[in-house]
Write an enzyme that holds these catalytic residues in place. Structure first.
Site, PDB file in Angstrom:
ATOM      1  CB  ILE A  82      -0.806   0.144   1.219  1.00  0.00           C
ATOM      2  CG1 ILE A  82      -1.801  -1.164   1.257  1.00  0.00           C
ATOM      3  CG2 ILE A  82      -1.834   1.443   1.230  1.00  0.00           C
ATOM      4  CD1 ILE A  82      -2.637  -1.459   0.072  1.00  0.00           C
ATOM      5  CE  LYS A  83       4.877   4.896  -4.882  1.00  0.00           C
ATOM      6  NZ  LYS A  83       4.581   5.006  -6.249  1.00  0.00           N
ATOM      7  CG  LEU A  84      -0.309   4.506   2.752  1.00  0.00           C
ATOM      8  CD1 LEU A  84       0.145   3.975   4.083  1.00  0.00           C
ATOM      9  CD2 LEU A  84      -1.748   5.103   2.951  1.00  0.00           C
TER      10      LEU A  84
END
Ligand code: E4P
Length: 217
Positions: A82-84
């Site tokens: 998950i890229k945040l």
């Protein structure tokens, strides 16, 4: 150094994977838009192609919504990361998702202090952007070196994922600085193999070999 491909182009990813140069893939909303494909479909296809982590970016800006989007993206495949965005909300979402066991990549990192926060919030990867700093006449490679030093000083587990790589020199300098991972467009990865003396030498060897009239098979 791990090699990630910064692309959603399945053909290019497959080609590089077949050479043995793909340890993972990174995408972002701009890359997905460029692919012209459905976000979840194309990410699922990439996840099926490669064994390593495939970064898929949330598009919410509030922490609770990022968490919900992250949980949804995790359902796509086991190798989803998950890229945040590296904001306070992104950090909060990173803490929650990391505690749940998700792989996380804090993106849009432009300072050593931002990277320090990403590590403290349990990020799997932090993505400092080299090219975009170079674009505004700042030193992107110095940022990579600084983050590597800080992480080494304290033994943080977060991996330094050098991003926004625009040329082969960026790759070399990141390797010298000790970046754990680099992500680059397919063209830059291919160019790493190129050298005029290799081409010239090969042409000469083949010419001389032809003169012997021999064959190996
Ligand atoms: C990283 O994860 C990003 O997708 C990417 O490296 C951004 O590169 P750019 O600055 O060339 O768009």
């Amino acid at each position: 150094m791990k090699f990630f491909v910064d692309s959603a182009d399945l053909e290019q990813i497959t080609d590089l994977n077949n050479i043995g140069l793909v340890d993972g893939v990174t995408t972002n909303p701009s890359i997905i838009a460029k692919s012209g494909r459905d976000f979840k479909d194309v990410v699922a296809a990439i996840c099926a192609l490669v064994e390593g982590p495939v970064s898929a970016e949330v598009t919410a800006v509030e922490a609770d919504k990022m968490v919900n989007e992250g949980r949804e993206l995790c359902k796509i495949a086991e190798n989803i990361c998950i890229k945040l965005p590296l904001t306070l909300d992104g950090l909060k979402a990173c803490s929650v998702l990391s505690r749940e066991g998700a792989s996380t990549n804090m993106t849009l990192c432009f300072s050593p202090n931002q990277a320090l926060l990403a590590a403290k919030c349990g990020a799997t990867f932090v993505s400092p952007f080299i090219g975009r700093l170079d674009d505004i006449s700042l030193d992107g490679l110095e940022l990579i070196a600084d983050i590597c030093t800080i992480y080494d000083n304290y033994g943080f587990d977060t991996e330094v994922l050098a991003a926004s790589i625009r040329n082969v020199n960026h790759v070399k300098e990141c390797a010298l600085a000790g970046a754990d991972v680099m992500t680059a467009p397919p063209g830059v990865i291919r160019q790493l193999a190129a050298h005029p003396l290799t081409d010239k030498g090969l042409t000469a060897f083949l010419e001389d070999w032809k003169g012997t009239g021999q064959s190996i098979l």
